[in-house]
Design an enzyme around this catalytic site. Structure first.
Site, mmCIF file in Angstrom:
data_model
loop_
_atom_site.group_PDB
_atom_site.id
_atom_site.type_symbol
_atom_site.label_atom_id
_atom_site.label_comp_id
_atom_site.label_asym_id
_atom_site.label_seq_id
_atom_site.Cartn_x
_atom_site.Cartn_y
_atom_site.Cartn_z
ATOM 1 N N TYR A 71 50.425 33.534 15.598
ATOM 2 C CA TYR A 71 50.332 34.796 16.320
ATOM 3 C C TYR A 71 51.613 35.003 17.114
ATOM 4 C CZ TYR A 71 45.217 34.906 15.533
ATOM 5 O OH TYR A 71 43.960 34.954 14.984
ATOM 6 N N GLY A 222 36.766 46.494 12.459
ATOM 7 C CA GLY A 222 36.139 46.914 11.208
ATOM 8 C C GLY A 222 37.153 46.966 10.083
#
Length: 298
Positions: A71, A222
């Site tokens: 990350y 999502g």
């Protein structure tokens, strides 16, 4: 909902292995950059703001942070930000990281780590976080191939004291059984949210039956995935948000937590206001009617 006064304790608690955590945690993926997460060309986030968000999360009771050495964006690393913001670490803070994938210095993705390279990835996380051991290390995989050799390599590092608990990420049910034959599994981290498939639900329930923490990712995003929160919430989510006086993202988080007491949420953000809203979602109680409406709509 007066989100300013709500802490992560309102979400309840579960355990990662023997480590108790609040069920609302914090995901560090989006912390180093704006825009598309994990994009080699992403714009770095303001360092001071990222540090403020991390410190505010802990002030609001977050004691479970999910991160990874991969990350990072130009100038910013999630692990380095966590170390700078929170070290020396609170005694109750649990930091979970992931190994398997890798990125070179330019941000380009590398093939998934061989068992021999996994130790280097673990040591990289230790160095960046300033720890002498890692609380939780998740083996993240792609595909359906055997994970025995790779998970076995991490189990050896656990035996050596470099890792306290092991987990799995992006797996199928047979991977869980394969890993458990080698070493205990503290958590499973898989994509899960409104509209989850029956196969995804079966794995969540399997973890619940065995007392294993289930940690969904992309529960807010999502279909947006690494791009961030979806704007395609649908009329049911939007209607419930209006009825409860909260945001659609908070409804999605609350729905996630209602899937079982063993489910932990790790919403990530670099925005202080969104952080407060995410944590406040842990106090939101949805009725059976609410949950049925969301499930039927999905």
């Amino acid at each position: 909902m007066t989100s300013q006064t709500i802490t992560a304790a309102a979400s309840g608690t579960w355990k990662l292995g023997d480590l108790p955590v609040h069920r609302i945690g914090f995901g560090a993926m989006r912390l180093p950059q704006h825009g598309e997460a994990l994009d080699a060309g992403a714009v770095p986030r303001d360092r001071d703001q990222a540090i403020r968000v991390l410190r505010r999360a802990v002030e609001l009771g977050v004691n479970h942070i999910d991160t990874a050495a991969f990350y990072f964006s130009p100038l910013r690393s999630a692990n380095e930000l966590i170390n700078r913001a929170l070290g020396p670490y609170p005694d109750d803070l649990v930091i979970a990281t992931k190994v398997g994938p890798g990125r070179d210095a330019s941000g380009q993705w590398q093939p998934h780590a061989t068992p021999a390279r996994l130790r280097g990835q673990v040591e990289e996380n230790l160095r960046q976080l300033g720890r002498d051991h890692l609380d939780v290390v998740n083996l993240r995989i792609v595909g359906t191939d055997s994970i025995a050799e790779r998970f076995g390599a991490l189990a050896e590092l656990r035996e050596a004291g470099l890792i306290r608990h092991l987990g799995l990420s992006n797996i199928r049910a047979h991977h869980l059984a394969e890993a458990q034959a080698i070493a205990p599994v503290a958590c499973v981290q898989n994509m899960y949210g409104i509209g989850a498939t029956p196969e995804q639900r079966e794995l969540l329930d399997l973890c619940g039956d065995q007392g294993i923490a289930f940690v969904p990712f992309y529960s807010i995003a999502g279909t947006g995935r690494t791009a961030g929160a979806t704007t395609d919430h649908g009329p049911e989510v939007s209607a419930l948000a209006r009825a409860h006086g909260v945001s659609p993202a908070q409804i999605r988080l609350a729905w996630t937590l209602h899937q079982g007491p063993h489910v932990l949420a790790i919403p990530g953000t670099g925005d202080p206001d969104h952080l407060v809203q995410n944590i406040a979602a842990g106090s939101l109680r949805l009725s059976e009617e609410d949950l049925n409406a969301l499930d039927q709509a999905a």
